[in-house]
Design a protein around this motif. Structure first.
Motif, PDB file in Angstrom:
ATOM      1  N   ALA A  94       0.809  -1.217   0.000  1.00 12.53           N
ATOM      2  CA  ALA A  94       0.000   0.000   0.000  1.00 12.53           C
ATOM      3  C   ALA A  94       0.844   1.269   0.000  1.00 12.53           C
ATOM      4  O   ALA A  94       0.627   2.174  -0.817  1.00 12.53           O
ATOM      5  N   SER A  95       1.796   1.370   0.898  1.00 16.89           N
ATOM      6  CA  SER A  95       2.608   2.579   0.995  1.00 16.89           C
ATOM      7  C   SER A  95       3.427   2.795  -0.273  1.00 16.89           C
ATOM      8  O   SER A  95       3.536   3.928  -0.769  1.00 16.89           O
ATOM      9  N   LEU A  96       3.986   1.708  -0.818  1.00 15.02           N
ATOM     10  CA  LEU A  96       4.783   1.817  -2.039  1.00 15.02           C
ATOM     11  C   LEU A  96       3.910   2.241  -3.215  1.00 15.02           C
ATOM     12  O   LEU A  96       4.336   3.053  -4.051  1.00 15.02           O
ATOM     13  N   LEU A  97       2.690   1.696  -3.306  1.00 20.32           N
ATOM     14  CA  LEU A  97       1.774   2.094  -4.372  1.00 20.32           C
ATOM     15  C   LEU A  97       1.432   3.575  -4.270  1.00 20.32           C
ATOM     16  O   LEU A  97       1.409   4.291  -5.279  1.00 20.32           O
ATOM     17  N   ASP A  98       1.194   4.044  -3.067  1.00 15.52           N
ATOM     18  CA  ASP A  98       0.889   5.462  -2.875  1.00 15.52           C
ATOM     19  C   ASP A  98       2.062   6.315  -3.350  1.00 15.52           C
ATOM     20  O   ASP A  98       1.871   7.358  -3.990  1.00 15.52           O
ATOM     21  N   ASP A  99       3.275   5.878  -3.056  1.00 15.11           N
ATOM     22  CA  ASP A  99       4.461   6.615  -3.489  1.00 15.11           C
ATOM     23  C   ASP A  99       4.559   6.641  -5.014  1.00 15.11           C
ATOM     24  O   ASP A  99       4.922   7.668  -5.607  1.00 15.11           O
ATOM     25  N   VAL A 100       4.255   5.509  -5.655  1.00 14.54           N
ATOM     26  CA  VAL A 100       4.302   5.448  -7.118  1.00 14.54           C
ATOM     27  C   VAL A 100       3.276   6.400  -7.719  1.00 14.54           C
ATOM     28  O   VAL A 100       3.571   7.157  -8.655  1.00 14.54           O
ATOM     29  N   TYR A 101       2.040   6.381  -7.192  1.00 15.01           N
ATOM     30  CA  TYR A 101       1.000   7.264  -7.711  1.00 15.01           C
ATOM     31  C   TYR A 101       1.407   8.729  -7.591  1.00 15.01           C
ATOM     32  O   TYR A 101       1.125   9.547  -8.476  1.00 15.01           O
ATOM     33  N   ARG A 102       2.080   9.068  -6.494  1.00 12.60           N
ATOM     34  CA  ARG A 102       2.540  10.453  -6.335  1.00 12.60           C
ATOM     35  C   ARG A 102       3.615  10.789  -7.372  1.00 12.60           C
ATOM     36  O   ARG A 102       3.633  11.896  -7.913  1.00 12.60           O
ATOM     37  N   GLU A 103       4.518   9.841  -7.626  1.00 16.13           N
ATOM     38  CA  GLU A 103       5.619  10.097  -8.561  1.00 16.13           C
ATOM     39  C   GLU A 103       5.153  10.241 -10.005  1.00 16.13           C
ATOM     40  O   GLU A 103       5.755  10.970 -10.789  1.00 16.13           O
ATOM     41  N   ILE A 104       4.070   9.540 -10.383  1.00 10.06           N
ATOM     42  CA  ILE A 104       3.631   9.593 -11.781  1.00 10.06           C
ATOM     43  C   ILE A 104       2.669  10.744 -12.037  1.00 10.06           C
ATOM     44  O   ILE A 104       2.336  11.021 -13.196  1.00 10.06           O
TER      45      ILE A 104
END
Length: 261
Positions: A94-104
């Motif tokens: 979950a946390s990693l996915l949130d980070d990816v969504y922020r980066e893209i």
């Protein structure tokens, strides 16, 4: 022009050291170890790293993922993503996915499953699937010719012994100018400091055994081996690159074996 990257991740219990990796070409790639609970969380680390590495580029980015589920999840539309986020999510992802969504956000990024991606995109980076392998997956690494295998094992072994360590000129020949290492304590080492330490450190290895040498790309090889000294057992991994007619160590990592003793 679109930049294409390929990512991969393995489970901690994989038959080789658990790692994440991404590659664009022979000069743009990275990999690292991890202790995540899932292969998807591992691959998300690779996705995040390649997003950070290309953050300054204005070119569109296409990321080919080893995990089909992850590729599908990252291509969800905003409404579908929000609906999925209200359901149950794997805490490790979950946390990693949130980070990816922020980066893209605000970037032109496309995600695709590598096995259904256009063939030319995969062929352009034939060594990327070999950086890490899932347990039970097909191995795409090319076998290393016996003479090359013997040469790399000999060069790797020489770095463990006093003959090479006592010769700074020899160390400079063996260690790539862009070399870095993550040592057994987790410390990050760069080339000049490693050469200095090796040149002053006595040979402490009591036993060494090699169990894997594979070709990741033409002129790029990965070797895995195990050493034992007074402090314990260390699982080691190195990447060697051929520069002209000379093989040089480009990356090294040592991980203590905490399961023995």
């Amino acid at each position: 022009m679109t930049t294409t990257a390929t990512t991969h991740g393995t489970l901690p219990e994989a038959p080789i050291a658990a790692c994440w990796a991404w590659v664009i070409d022979q000069r743009q790639w990275r990999l690292g170890g991890h202790t995540n609970d899932s292969a998807e969380a591992s691959e998300l680390m690779a996705v995040l790293d390649v997003l950070n590495a290309t953050a300054g580029s204005r070119e569109p980015l296409r990321i080919l993922l080893q995990s089909r589920t992850l590729a599908e999840r990252l291509t969800l539309s905003q409404p579908d993503r929000e609906a999925w986020e209200t359901g149950e999510r794997d805490a490790s992802d979950a946390s990693l996915l949130d980070d990816v969504y922020r980066e893209i956000a605000g970037r032109e990024v496309e995600f695709a499953w590598s096995r259904t991606a256009h063939s030319t995109a995969v062929v352009a980076h034939p060594w990327s699937p070999g950086l890490c392998q899932d347990a039970g997956s097909e191995r795409d690494e090319a076998p290393v010719p016996m003479d090359v295998r013997e040469q790399i094992v000999r060069l790797e072994s020489s770095l463990l012994g006093a003959e090479a360590r006592n010769d700074v000129e020899r160390l400079e020949q063996l260690i790539h100018h862009d070399f870095y290492e993550i040592g057994r304590t987790g410390r990050y080492w760069e080339r000049e400091e490693v050469i200095r330490v090796l040149n002053t450190m006595p040979d402490q290895v009591q036993a060494v055994s090699f169990d894997r040498v594979v070709e990741l790309a033409p002129g790029v090889a990965h070797v895995r081996f195990r050493t034992e000294d007074a402090l314990g057992v260390v699982h080691r991994s190195s990447i060697w690159m051929r520069e002209g007619d000379r093989w040089q160590q480009r990356y090294h990592q040592g991980t203590p074996d905490t399961q023995t003793g």
